[in-house]
Design a protein around this motif. Structure first.
Motif, mmCIF file in Angstrom:
data_model
loop_
_atom_site.group_PDB
_atom_site.id
_atom_site.type_symbol
_atom_site.label_atom_id
_atom_site.label_comp_id
_atom_site.label_asym_id
_atom_site.label_seq_id
_atom_site.Cartn_x
_atom_site.Cartn_y
_atom_site.Cartn_z
ATOM 1 N N THR A 198 25.273 26.394 31.384
ATOM 2 C CA THR A 198 25.001 26.529 29.952
ATOM 3 C C THR A 198 25.095 25.180 29.254
ATOM 4 O O THR A 198 24.442 24.948 28.232
ATOM 5 C CB THR A 198 25.998 27.515 29.317
ATOM 6 O OG1 THR A 198 26.027 28.715 30.096
ATOM 7 C CG2 THR A 198 25.618 27.853 27.886
ATOM 8 N N LEU B 227 22.200 22.358 31.789
ATOM 9 C CA LEU B 227 20.773 22.672 31.715
ATOM 10 C C LEU B 227 20.224 22.381 30.322
ATOM 11 O O LEU B 227 19.055 22.002 30.168
ATOM 12 C CB LEU B 227 20.518 24.135 32.074
ATOM 13 C CG LEU B 227 20.760 24.533 33.536
ATOM 14 C CD1 LEU B 227 20.462 26.006 33.740
ATOM 15 C CD2 LEU B 227 19.943 23.676 34.496
ATOM 16 N N ASN B 228 21.067 22.525 29.309
ATOM 17 C CA ASN B 228 20.645 22.238 27.937
ATOM 18 C C ASN B 228 20.549 20.749 27.659
ATOM 19 O O ASN B 228 20.051 20.357 26.586
ATOM 20 C CB ASN B 228 21.611 22.896 26.942
ATOM 21 C CG ASN B 228 21.191 24.311 26.579
ATOM 22 O OD1 ASN B 228 20.045 24.536 26.220
ATOM 23 N ND2 ASN B 228 22.096 25.262 26.685
ATOM 24 N N SER C 171 13.334 18.814 27.467
ATOM 25 C CA SER C 171 12.856 20.121 27.027
ATOM 26 C C SER C 171 12.087 20.855 28.126
ATOM 27 O O SER C 171 11.158 20.305 28.741
ATOM 28 C CB SER C 171 11.953 19.939 25.802
ATOM 29 O OG SER C 171 11.408 21.171 25.398
ATOM 30 N N GLY D 78 15.384 22.413 32.122
ATOM 31 C CA GLY D 78 16.537 23.239 32.462
ATOM 32 C C GLY D 78 16.155 24.703 32.613
ATOM 33 O O GLY D 78 16.607 25.394 33.533
ATOM 34 N N LEU D 79 15.309 25.199 31.708
ATOM 35 C CA LEU D 79 14.858 26.585 31.786
ATOM 36 C C LEU D 79 14.074 26.813 33.074
ATOM 37 O O LEU D 79 14.279 27.820 33.768
ATOM 38 C CB LEU D 79 13.996 26.921 30.573
ATOM 39 C CG LEU D 79 13.419 28.342 30.518
ATOM 40 C CD1 LEU D 79 14.530 29.384 30.581
ATOM 41 C CD2 LEU D 79 12.578 28.528 29.264
ATOM 42 N N CYS E 283 19.306 33.434 31.601
ATOM 43 C CA CYS E 283 18.982 32.007 31.597
ATOM 44 C C CYS E 283 18.242 31.614 30.327
ATOM 45 O O CYS E 283 18.510 30.558 29.737
ATOM 46 C CB CYS E 283 18.147 31.674 32.834
ATOM 47 S SG CYS E 283 17.797 29.924 33.033
ATOM 48 N N GLN F 39 20.675 31.284 27.605
ATOM 49 C CA GLN F 39 21.506 30.094 27.782
ATOM 50 C C GLN F 39 20.872 28.860 27.163
ATOM 51 O O GLN F 39 21.565 28.043 26.556
ATOM 52 C CB GLN F 39 21.745 29.831 29.278
ATOM 53 C CG GLN F 39 22.757 30.731 29.958
ATOM 54 C CD GLN F 39 22.886 30.387 31.425
ATOM 55 O OE1 GLN F 39 22.041 30.772 32.238
ATOM 56 N NE2 GLN F 39 23.928 29.663 31.773
ATOM 57 N N VAL F 40 19.561 28.723 27.345
ATOM 58 C CA VAL F 40 18.907 27.488 26.909
ATOM 59 C C VAL F 40 18.209 27.625 25.556
ATOM 60 O O VAL F 40 17.615 26.648 25.086
ATOM 61 C CB VAL F 40 17.903 26.975 27.968
ATOM 62 C CG1 VAL F 40 18.608 26.663 29.269
ATOM 63 C CG2 VAL F 40 16.783 27.979 28.201
ATOM 64 N N THR F 41 18.267 28.799 24.948
ATOM 65 C CA THR F 41 17.666 28.941 23.616
ATOM 66 C C THR F 41 18.684 29.274 22.538
ATOM 67 O O THR F 41 18.413 29.062 21.356
ATOM 68 C CB THR F 41 16.571 30.035 23.613
ATOM 69 O OG1 THR F 41 17.134 31.283 24.029
ATOM 70 C CG2 THR F 41 15.420 29.652 24.519
ATOM 71 N N GLN G 147 22.765 26.017 22.749
ATOM 72 C CA GLN G 147 22.717 24.554 22.793
ATOM 73 C C GLN G 147 23.862 23.886 22.051
ATOM 74 O O GLN G 147 24.253 22.767 22.385
ATOM 75 C CB GLN G 147 21.390 24.044 22.210
ATOM 76 C CG GLN G 147 20.145 24.610 22.869
ATOM 77 C CD GLN G 147 19.553 25.748 22.059
ATOM 78 O OE1 GLN G 147 20.284 26.576 21.529
ATOM 79 N NE2 GLN G 147 18.226 25.783 21.946
ATOM 80 N N CYS H 122 31.266 26.649 26.563
ATOM 81 C CA CYS H 122 30.321 27.092 27.593
ATOM 82 C C CYS H 122 31.050 27.786 28.737
ATOM 83 O O CYS H 122 30.635 28.862 29.199
ATOM 84 C CB CYS H 122 29.524 25.909 28.131
ATOM 85 S SG CYS H 122 28.262 25.274 26.992
#
Length: 377
Positions: free
Chosen positions: A159, A162-163, A167, A170-171, A293, A296-298, A301, A308
């Protein structure tokens, strides 16, 4: 699963300082991390951090195949399969709590830690590796977070880290479980230095010969040492696998609709084995993992590193109770039929209220098992 961590303290030439060496020893399972191994490593790292004679730590994996291929998911499976819900939850809580404490300690360590990422570095191995101050890769390195194949999600600080990739990257790594080689790891800032496997004894010898001074200087000295060894061998780096698809990956992973993003990834134009494997893994992976996932990345952040890990502890234990994680491990690692019966067949079919529940903490802020996480540093 049996396993241990061996420790050694190498005397420096000045007779005053030492290099702490920790070696993950579970070669039969590619150095997968048992609960006892994590306890041993965390306790020794804390001891070394307070020992004024220890000036740097070298973290390695036994054998020639792997630094660490992940956590002890087989033990987790047996706990989820045979124990009561409360007993299973207690086991998962204890395991993940000590794992995340160890990962957090490495992230915040006051002394240089060299993580020797030779061979496979995956899952729980990434958790130990990614927080080190000096991350080394070799021609054999393969880094990945492949949890989508077993119905978990990119934990061990995923978490957080990957962030912090560019851009979309990570996703993509979380959704596809794609492995990156040494060149890609350097390009993505997942690693710091590229060296050859045979450089390991040279590094230890140079560390012992260093003139150690203060904490800040010590980090700089280790950087200088690794840089001096890396520069002459840049031409040995393998050809990049991810970088040629960088712009396509970023374009595919933009937007706010997970189903569209998944379809975009599957439509990436490329006939190479690496991208085709990544696409296939997404296609047959857990739709629930994909949703986790994506959140986590949306939506995470702005969380601190400690936040996290606290989020992930509850999320991991809830995943154990849901059944998706258990089914993925059964299909991939226990029965090995490679055909998990996921709770939902597609990303579009996932009931998002289940994802909402997964992201709801099991504990209050005061009773959280990681409430005192900051105190371990």
């Amino acid at each position: 699963m049996t396993g241990r961590v061996s420790f050694e303290e190498l005397e420096c030439d000045d007779s005053e300082h030492k290099i702490g060496v920790a070696i993950l020893e579970n070669t039969a399972s590619l150095n997968a991390l048992t609960f006892d191994m994590l306890v041993q490593l965390k306790d020794k790292l804390m001891t070394w951090q307070d020992d004024e004679h220890i000036v740097s730590v070298f973290l390695d994996g036994a054998g020639e195949k792997a630094f660490c291929a992940g956590g002890d998911v087989r033990s987790m499976y047996h706990a989820m399969e045979s124990e009561t819900v409360s007993t299973s939850q207690a086991f998962l809580t204890d395991y993940f709590a000590v794992e995340y404490q160890c990962d957090y300690l490495i992230h915040t360590y006051k002394k240089p830690i060299i993580a020797w990422g030779d061979g496979i570095v995956m899952g729980g191995g990434i958790g130990l590796y990614i927080g080190a101050s000096h991350k080394v890769v070799t021609p054999k390195s393969r880094l990945a977070m492949p949890e989508i194949s077993i119905g978990l999600y990119p934990d061990v600080g995923g978490t957080w880290f990957l962030n912090r990739l560019e851009s979309g990257i990570g996703l993509f790594l979380g959704l596809t479980g794609a492995s990156v080689n040494a060149s890609d790891a350097i390009s993505l800032d997942l690693a710091d230095n590229f060296l050859l496997s045979e450089h390991k004894p040279t590094i230890l010898e140079h560390l012992q010969a260093n003139s150690w001074r203060g904490i800040d200087d010590n980090h700089a000295m280790v950087s200088e040492l690794l840089d001096s060894l890396s520069q002459p061998i840049i031409h040995h780096q393998p050809a990049s696998q991810l970088v040629p698809y960088f712009s396509q990956i970023q374009a595919a992973c933009s937007g706010n609709d997970l189903n569209t993003i998944c379809q975009n990834i599957l439509a990436i134009d490329g006939m190479g084995q690496w991208i085709e494997t990544a696409k296939h893994t997404l296609e047959v992976g857990s739709p629930i993992t994909a949703h986790i996932c994506f959140r986590q990345v949306t939506q995470c952040q702005s969380l601190s590193l400690a936040e996290c890990f606290k989020l992930e502890l509850s999320l991991s234990v809830r995943c154990g109770a849901l059944g998706e994680f258990q089914e993925g491990v059964r299909a991939r690692l226990i029965d090995k039929n490679g055909e998990p019966n996921w709770l939902f067949k597609t990303v579009n079919e996932v009931d998002t209220t289940i994802i909402d529940t997964l992201f709801t903490s099991l504990w209050s802020e005061e009773t959280h098992p990681l409430a005192q996480l900051d105190s371990i540093t």
